[in-house]
Design a protein around this motif. Sequence first.
Motif, PDB file in Angstrom:
ATOM      1  N   PHE A   1      -7.167  -0.013   0.905  1.00 43.86           N
ATOM      2  CA  PHE A   1      -6.071   0.321  -0.650  1.00 43.86           C
ATOM      3  C   PHE A   1      -5.068   0.363   0.251  1.00 43.86           C
ATOM      4  N   GLU A   2      -4.076  -0.059  -0.258  1.00 43.99           N
ATOM      5  CA  GLU A   2      -2.346  -0.321  -0.081  1.00 43.99           C
ATOM      6  C   GLU A   2      -1.478   0.832  -1.051  1.00 43.99           C
ATOM      7  N   ALA A   3      -0.114   1.694  -0.641  1.00 48.49           N
ATOM      8  CA  ALA A   3       0.336   2.793  -1.260  1.00 48.49           C
ATOM      9  C   ALA A   3       1.275   2.721  -0.947  1.00 48.49           C
ATOM     10  N   GLU A   4       2.581   3.123  -1.903  1.00 45.70           N
ATOM     11  CA  GLU A   4       3.818   3.482  -1.552  1.00 45.70           C
ATOM     12  C   GLU A   4       4.024   4.623  -1.335  1.00 45.70           C
ATOM     13  N   PHE A   5       5.049   5.088  -0.209  1.00 42.37           N
ATOM     14  CA  PHE A   5       5.814   7.109  -0.797  1.00 42.37           C
ATOM     15  C   PHE A   5       6.491   6.846  -1.610  1.00 42.37           C
ATOM     16  N   GLY A   6       6.993   7.457  -2.051  1.00 38.46           N
ATOM     17  CA  GLY A   6       8.419   7.666  -3.088  1.00 38.46           C
ATOM     18  C   GLY A   6       8.526   6.625  -3.830  1.00 38.46           C
TER      19      GLY A   6
ATOM     20  N   TRP B   1     -10.587   3.495   2.994  1.00 39.40           N
ATOM     21  CA  TRP B   1      -8.518   3.268   4.155  1.00 39.40           C
ATOM     22  C   TRP B   1      -7.528   3.375   3.049  1.00 39.40           C
ATOM     23  N   PHE B   2      -6.711   4.322   2.961  1.00 34.09           N
ATOM     24  CA  PHE B   2      -5.224   3.983   2.184  1.00 34.09           C
ATOM     25  C   PHE B   2      -4.769   3.898   3.549  1.00 34.09           C
ATOM     26  N   VAL B   3      -3.284   2.791   3.548  1.00 37.22           N
ATOM     27  CA  VAL B   3      -2.896   1.916   4.504  1.00 37.22           C
ATOM     28  C   VAL B   3      -1.395   2.223   3.619  1.00 37.22           C
ATOM     29  N   MET B   4      -0.332   3.790   3.521  1.00 33.30           N
ATOM     30  CA  MET B   4       0.342   3.963   2.907  1.00 33.30           C
ATOM     31  C   MET B   4       1.902   3.755   3.394  1.00 33.30           C
ATOM     32  N   ASN B   5       2.465   3.115   3.351  1.00 33.55           N
ATOM     33  CA  ASN B   5       4.314   2.616   3.518  1.00 33.55           C
ATOM     34  C   ASN B   5       5.039   3.605   2.914  1.00 33.55           C
TER      35      ASN B   5
ATOM     36  N   GLU C   1       7.751  -4.906   3.327  1.00 30.80           N
ATOM     37  CA  GLU C   1       6.028  -5.090   2.908  1.00 30.80           C
ATOM     38  C   GLU C   1       5.441  -6.321   3.832  1.00 30.80           C
ATOM     39  N   MET C   2       6.595  -6.940   4.330  1.00 33.77           N
ATOM     40  CA  MET C   2       5.315  -7.748   5.964  1.00 33.77           C
ATOM     41  C   MET C   2       5.489  -6.747   6.598  1.00 33.77           C
TER      42      MET C   2
END
Length: 234
Positions: A60-65, A186-190, A195-196
């Motif tokens: 799973f993915e997410a964005e900090f902020g 797994w959380f893949v957090m940017n 985005e690429m």
Amino acid sequence: MTMRVASTSAAFAATFVLAAAANAQHADVLLIPDFVNGVVTTGAFDDDSEMVLSMNQRVFEAEFGEADPMNPNFADEPGFRALPGDFDGSSWGFNIVDTIYQWNGSDFSTVSPYSMTMNFGPSPDVTSPGMPGGLTPGFSIPVGPGGFDDHLNIFLDAPMDGTADGIYLLTLEVFADGLDASDPIWFVMNRGLSEMEHEAAVDWVHDNLVPAPGAAVVFAGAGLLAARRRRDSQ
């Protein structure tokens, strides 16, 4: 002889099955009780369309902020979802099952200098272990009727300026009363990268950490009927 349906999710699966792959982007973690094997499994639920995407997803993915532009070290995605009836009257919870790793442009072999801390409501803070292979016990959250939509607070324990920009890997397992914990998710957090680059990191996790999957189960129209969203305040 009485036959027990494994879960509400499985009942939906019998009706709305398509063969396709689910996208990790903006998907909540769908918790699924597998009573036959005595374990929690995970799929994906789309927060925007209120649709089940997959019965078999672990990345799973997410964005900090994103939830709070004034706090670039905070996230409350991905959330955790369950269909009505699957865990009613029970409780679910999580553990952090490894240290935090940081994307180095080609893989996640680099241990991050930063930890992550998670909390929800009156629960205590739970901070990721400092050593590879460590485990930090989490906490349980009660489940009422109608499913749930719980969004925990996730904090990157790092400076607030741009020096902490990067992509971070958080490894969890989820459990529920009477069921063993799931396989790792797994959380893949940017935080602040393109985005690429984020998608490249997500692809690496899929290709290198997740066992080769069978056909993903995707739903054409099975919405979550009555889940209540519980987003904790910071």
